[in-house]
Design a protein around this motif. Structure first.
Motif, PDB file in Angstrom:
ATOM      1  N   ASN A   9       1.478  -1.506   0.107  1.00 33.74           N
ATOM      2  CA  ASN A   9      -0.175   0.456  -0.006  1.00 33.74           C
ATOM      3  C   ASN A   9       0.827   1.258   0.003  1.00 33.74           C
ATOM      4  OD1 ASN A   9       0.913   0.346   2.913  1.00 33.74           O
ATOM      5  ND2 ASN A   9      -1.288   0.490   3.402  1.00 33.74           N
ATOM      6  N   GLU A  10       2.142   0.855  -0.066  1.00 31.46           N
ATOM      7  CA  GLU A  10       2.949   2.134   0.196  1.00 31.46           C
ATOM      8  C   GLU A  10       3.666   2.435  -1.505  1.00 31.46           C
ATOM      9  OE1 GLU A  10       4.889   3.423   4.235  1.00 31.46           O
ATOM     10  OE2 GLU A  10       5.495   0.833   3.305  1.00 31.46           O
ATOM     11  N   ALA A  11       3.241   1.965  -2.773  1.00 32.02           N
ATOM     12  CA  ALA A  11       4.038   2.153  -3.457  1.00 32.02           C
ATOM     13  C   ALA A  11       4.227   3.470  -4.837  1.00 32.02           C
ATOM     14  CB  ALA A  11       2.594   1.224  -4.570  1.00 32.02           C
ATOM     15  N   VAL A  43       3.765  -2.452  -6.736  1.00 31.08           N
ATOM     16  CA  VAL A  43       2.660  -3.335  -6.614  1.00 31.08           C
ATOM     17  C   VAL A  43       2.592  -4.857  -5.984  1.00 31.08           C
ATOM     18  CG1 VAL A  43       0.388  -4.598  -4.592  1.00 31.08           C
ATOM     19  CG2 VAL A  43       0.650  -2.121  -5.904  1.00 31.08           C
ATOM     20  N   GLU A  44       2.723  -5.473  -6.935  1.00 30.90           N
ATOM     21  CA  GLU A  44       3.161  -7.110  -7.022  1.00 30.90           C
ATOM     22  C   GLU A  44       5.334  -7.086  -6.767  1.00 30.90           C
ATOM     23  OE1 GLU A  44       2.781 -10.797 -10.011  1.00 30.90           O
ATOM     24  OE2 GLU A  44       1.495  -9.202  -9.658  1.00 30.90           O
ATOM     25  N   HIS A  45       5.517  -6.111  -7.474  1.00 22.13           N
ATOM     26  CA  HIS A  45       6.759  -5.963  -6.804  1.00 22.13           C
ATOM     27  C   HIS A  45       7.151  -6.468  -5.224  1.00 22.13           C
ATOM     28  CE1 HIS A  45       9.576  -6.206  -9.961  1.00 22.13           C
ATOM     29  NE2 HIS A  45       8.759  -5.685 -11.153  1.00 22.13           N
ATOM     30  N   LEU A  46       6.395  -5.291  -4.689  1.00 16.92           N
ATOM     31  CA  LEU A  46       6.285  -5.298  -3.542  1.00 16.92           C
ATOM     32  C   LEU A  46       5.909  -6.377  -2.540  1.00 16.92           C
ATOM     33  CD1 LEU A  46       5.648  -1.552  -2.509  1.00 16.92           C
ATOM     34  CD2 LEU A  46       7.669  -2.757  -1.808  1.00 16.92           C
ATOM     35  N   ARG A  47       4.633  -6.777  -3.190  1.00 13.73           N
ATOM     36  CA  ARG A  47       4.468  -8.366  -2.719  1.00 13.73           C
ATOM     37  C   ARG A  47       5.685  -9.736  -2.844  1.00 13.73           C
ATOM     38  NH1 ARG A  47      -1.385  -7.914  -5.020  1.00 13.73           N
ATOM     39  NH2 ARG A  47      -2.250  -6.297  -3.348  1.00 13.73           N
ATOM     40  N   TYR A  48       6.220  -9.686  -3.603  1.00 11.64           N
ATOM     41  CA  TYR A  48       6.649 -10.692  -4.222  1.00 11.64           C
ATOM     42  C   TYR A  48       8.181 -10.671  -4.126  1.00 11.64           C
ATOM     43  CZ  TYR A  48       2.273 -13.038  -5.030  1.00 11.64           C
ATOM     44  OH  TYR A  48       0.822 -12.879  -5.504  1.00 11.64           O
ATOM     45  N   VAL A  67      15.333  -6.122  -2.878  1.00  7.43           N
ATOM     46  CA  VAL A  67      15.916  -8.086  -3.439  1.00  7.43           C
ATOM     47  C   VAL A  67      14.770  -8.581  -4.872  1.00  7.43           C
ATOM     48  CG1 VAL A  67      17.022 -10.000  -2.086  1.00  7.43           C
ATOM     49  CG2 VAL A  67      17.563  -7.510  -1.211  1.00  7.43           C
ATOM     50  N   HIS A  68      15.656  -8.191  -5.745  1.00  5.84           N
ATOM     51  CA  HIS A  68      14.758  -8.886  -6.659  1.00  5.84           C
ATOM     52  C   HIS A  68      16.089 -10.732  -6.407  1.00  5.84           C
ATOM     53  CE1 HIS A  68      12.675  -9.925 -10.078  1.00  5.84           C
ATOM     54  NE2 HIS A  68      14.148 -10.739 -10.613  1.00  5.84           N
TER      55      HIS A  68
END
Length: 172
Positions: A9-11, A43-48, A67-68
């Protein structure tokens, strides 16, 4: 200032921070006009993926470390790091704190290696990464083009299984 995980939610706050850093920093990959906001993708990046940030009391994000991690089985043990911190907060230990929290997280997650790249002319960053325990593994020749010149990057990595980790006596 506090260092903590960045939530999906901070995207928008993260994007604003990234844009500010792109404008201030000479060595970031994105030029200020190149970064675009795709809320769903971020948002997807922040989730995973792992994102940690420097936040103000009113939750403005002033720096980040991401970290990817690959979904490919043969690469799941590696985390690729990107970091940015607004200019006014540099040299205050906040980047070190983000790395310390990231390393703890990576060890809990079972990662074996953290890696990053840095332009060879960015001597302060190279010294900082070496101080943290990253080692130079190679040179990516002429991998960055900016200011009408080609620049080399150093490939640096930290092997988490080689770190000196002190365990309490009661765990032995």
């Amino acid at each position: 200032m506090r260092v903590e995980r960045i939530c999906p939610n901070e995207a928008e706050a993260l994007y604003d921070c990234m844009k500010q850093i792109d404008q201030e920093a000479q060595y970031m990959l994105y030029l200020p006009e190149e970064r675009t906001f795709n809320k769903d993708k971020l948002v997807e990046h922040l989730r995973y993926q792992f994102y940690i940030g420097v936040k103000t009391e009113d939750n403005k994000i002033m720096g980040y470390l991401s970290v990817h991690m690959s979904t490919l089985y043969k690469l799941k043990h590696i985390g690729y790091i990107s970091i940015g911190l607004v200019e006014e907060l540099q040299q205050q230990g906040l980047a070190t704190k983000m790395f310390e929290e990231t390393i703890k997280w990576a060890q809990r997650k079972g990662l074996r290696r953290l890696e990053l790249t840095v332009i060879t002319y960015n001597t302060p960053a190279i010294k900082f990464y070496e101080k943290l325990g990253f080692k130079i593994e190679g040179i990516k020749r002429e991998s960055i083009y900016m200011n009408e010149h080609f620049y080399d990057e150093l490939y640096m990595a930290m092997m988490l299984n080689e770190m000196n980790i002190t365990k309490p006596d009661n765990l032995w």
